[in-house]
Design a protein around this motif. Sequence first.
Motif, PDB file in Angstrom:
ATOM      1  N   TRP A 429      -7.862  12.431  15.576  1.00 18.38           N
ATOM      2  CA  TRP A 429      -8.493  13.633  15.023  1.00 18.38           C
ATOM      3  C   TRP A 429      -9.145  13.277  13.703  1.00 18.38           C
ATOM      4  O   TRP A 429      -8.603  12.498  12.907  1.00 18.38           O
ATOM      5  CB  TRP A 429      -7.442  14.725  14.805  1.00 18.38           C
ATOM      6  CG  TRP A 429      -7.952  15.869  13.966  1.00 18.38           C
ATOM      7  CD1 TRP A 429      -8.689  16.931  14.372  1.00 18.38           C
ATOM      8  CD2 TRP A 429      -7.752  16.028  12.551  1.00 18.38           C
ATOM      9  NE1 TRP A 429      -8.965  17.752  13.321  1.00 18.38           N
ATOM     10  CE2 TRP A 429      -8.409  17.225  12.182  1.00 18.38           C
ATOM     11  CE3 TRP A 429      -7.098  15.284  11.576  1.00 18.38           C
ATOM     12  CZ2 TRP A 429      -8.415  17.689  10.877  1.00 18.38           C
ATOM     13  CZ3 TRP A 429      -7.111  15.737  10.264  1.00 18.38           C
ATOM     14  CH2 TRP A 429      -7.761  16.930   9.934  1.00 18.38           C
ATOM     15  N   GLY A 434     -14.335  16.062  13.822  1.00 14.31           N
ATOM     16  CA  GLY A 434     -13.639  16.806  14.864  1.00 14.31           C
ATOM     17  C   GLY A 434     -13.669  18.298  14.666  1.00 14.31           C
ATOM     18  O   GLY A 434     -12.852  19.024  15.257  1.00 14.31           O
ATOM     19  N   MET A 439     -10.141  16.237  19.819  1.00 16.41           N
ATOM     20  CA  MET A 439      -9.469  15.077  19.247  1.00 16.41           C
ATOM     21  C   MET A 439      -9.946  13.885  20.066  1.00 16.41           C
ATOM     22  O   MET A 439      -9.728  13.831  21.278  1.00 16.41           O
ATOM     23  CB  MET A 439      -7.956  15.239  19.338  1.00 16.41           C
ATOM     24  CG  MET A 439      -7.159  14.291  18.461  1.00 16.41           C
ATOM     25  SD  MET A 439      -5.408  14.760  18.458  1.00 16.41           S
ATOM     26  CE  MET A 439      -4.743  13.554  17.308  1.00 16.41           C
ATOM     27  N   SER A 569      -8.250  20.254  20.151  1.00 13.62           N
ATOM     28  CA  SER A 569      -7.477  20.362  18.914  1.00 13.62           C
ATOM     29  C   SER A 569      -8.124  21.343  17.955  1.00 13.62           C
ATOM     30  O   SER A 569      -9.299  21.710  18.102  1.00 13.62           O
ATOM     31  CB  SER A 569      -7.359  18.990  18.236  1.00 13.62           C
ATOM     32  OG  SER A 569      -8.629  18.542  17.796  1.00 13.62           O
ATOM     33  N   LEU A 580      -2.126  20.496  12.533  1.00 10.63           N
ATOM     34  CA  LEU A 580      -3.022  20.138  13.629  1.00 10.63           C
ATOM     35  C   LEU A 580      -2.376  20.534  14.952  1.00 10.63           C
ATOM     36  O   LEU A 580      -1.287  20.057  15.291  1.00 10.63           O
ATOM     37  CB  LEU A 580      -3.292  18.629  13.609  1.00 10.63           C
ATOM     38  CG  LEU A 580      -4.043  18.027  14.798  1.00 10.63           C
ATOM     39  CD1 LEU A 580      -5.470  18.562  14.860  1.00 10.63           C
ATOM     40  CD2 LEU A 580      -4.043  16.500  14.713  1.00 10.63           C
ATOM     41  N   VAL A 582      -2.680  20.518  19.095  1.00  8.88           N
ATOM     42  CA  VAL A 582      -3.292  19.644  20.081  1.00  8.88           C
ATOM     43  C   VAL A 582      -2.879  20.101  21.482  1.00  8.88           C
ATOM     44  O   VAL A 582      -1.733  20.514  21.704  1.00  8.88           O
ATOM     45  CB  VAL A 582      -2.859  18.173  19.867  1.00  8.88           C
ATOM     46  CG1 VAL A 582      -3.484  17.264  20.925  1.00  8.88           C
ATOM     47  CG2 VAL A 582      -3.241  17.701  18.475  1.00  8.88           C
TER      48      VAL A 582
END
Length: 626
Positions: A429, A434, A439, A569, A580, A582
């Motif tokens: 990432w 991003g 990601m 992400s 973060l 995901v």
Amino acid sequence: MRQRKTDYGTIILHWTFVAAFAVALVTGLRIATETPDRTWINWFDAVLPRDSVWIAHMQAAIVLVAVAIGYIVYMVRSGLGRRVQLDKVRLRGLFGRGQARLSAVIALMYWIFFVTMLGLLVSGGALYFGFYSGYDVAMLHWVGTWVILAFVVLHVLTQYKSGGASQLLRIFRPAPLPAPPPRLDAVELLGLLAERSARPPESENLDAPPEVPHPLQPRADMRRDRASEADPAPRPPAGPARSRNPTLQANAFVVAAAAAITGASLIVATDRLAVDSVQIRRINPADAPSLDGDTSDRAWRGVKPFSLLTGEGGNFDGKGEARIEIRAVHDGTYAYFLFTWQDSTRSLKHLPLVKEGDGWHLLHSGFQLGDEHQYNEDKFSVLLTTSDVTLAGGRTFHPGPQPVAGAPATMSGRGLHYTATGYADVWQWKATSGATGWMDDAHFGPPLNPTPMQAANVVPYKGGFAPDPGTASYRDNFTVEADTSGGPRRSRLVAPLRLPKVVAATTAALGDIDLDPNHGESDGARWFMTDQDSVPYSTDTDARIPTGTVIPGVILGGEFSGDRADVRSAARWASGHWALEVKRRLDTVSQFDVPIKTGVFMRVAAFDHSQIRHTRHVRPIRIEVE
């Protein structure tokens, strides 16, 4: 002259330590080449190992721990503790002369050696188990290594000084372990004194120098040698000897070896049983978290985070470490991860461009070498592998300036990521690149053939690291011609690829512009341009842009596609932490991806505005899927 000898137990322990320390030294030096200010170690590249250095380093550390345990037990059981005894009498010898002073110096050196080895083992254990990963512990480990090397040199010199070549060669001449002398009681002491007072004075050699006990020779040996020189015929002791256990005394080394093996086995077993693991709890699809960087989703409530300390990275306020927490759930089709880590700055400035009187310049500190560590965006990476022996990349990272024979050397002097066979799954990432919600899905595989640009050392060779097949939605906003400025921070550009449609709007989007790389960006700032708010470079458009203008070094446009688009992400920074979220299918059915299932191992790393200087942890994390 009589050949001097040493008991076989000391010889075995001594050479086992030498062999283990030599392995730990050469592998440790190879590992240290990854520290940016220690690339000078690459001068010794020809004699340093290239493969599985972390694994060999850990194995050598286990042997060193075993030798330490065995030595302590051996000294206690054999009664040879006087070798290193640092009592008042010996300390007074520091202010004496000749052999008395030398004996005291040798004993003091041994204790410095013991303390330093203890520091090396403790600091190494702290780094391995992740108890502490700061630069100060790593520095303690580094300094301790050089103290041991200095001790080796001084040890040889002082041994030669104390007895010449014969003293040095005794470590190659084994002898049985002598029984320690019986303790003297009062009656025996009075008898010896009376016997000595009755001895004719002519029997004493007043011109002979006094013999001082040496740490490598037990005093029992010296008493036996002195007695044999004064009177060839053995005499019975003056008093009754205290009984000792002959079996235990004869097997002191066996007891020490058993203790060493037991101690090392317990450490290995504890390491294997205490595996770091992340539980991926099952949830209903309706409870799946939204990918927005918000940690308050219902799915994350009640999920106990796995926490680990990573270190030896770049920046992070000069400490090079970040604590990372991992939460994970799945709904039977997708796995969801929440990664949070410490980072005091929200760094988005990825290779920005500044217009000066002679044209556009790129702000950088190592970009052309593949080691940008100032003007880079924050990043986070995840590695998935089916191998549990990947200690700090032991099977996926290969240190050294030229790990792949026949391939270009690394421009940074640091190592390369690649595997011997198969693939390791890598997600990366990027805070600016991003921003569109992906990601980047990549992999470590066998070394790739270098491109013409890589073979010519125009761009860095990357070994086996490559993105999965497909396209990405970001690209650099420049092409580099050459470094003509003479300074490490700026590189002359041919031209940006795209220029802003409206300079004022782009400048406003950058927020409070602060080109200090150690300062983060203001809230709401974005350091990229899109295809919609920019135009292809032209000299006419460039002529209308004033000197001093700053534009982003990243262009976003298009969509991720193919295998490269497997990981979605979203991230958010607040109060010194990144969060973060995901999302990826449990099994993407791609040869470049690793299925998310029980038994797979994970590694994580954080980057603080650095291209390759990420934090790391030694032990892998085992995934357990509910």
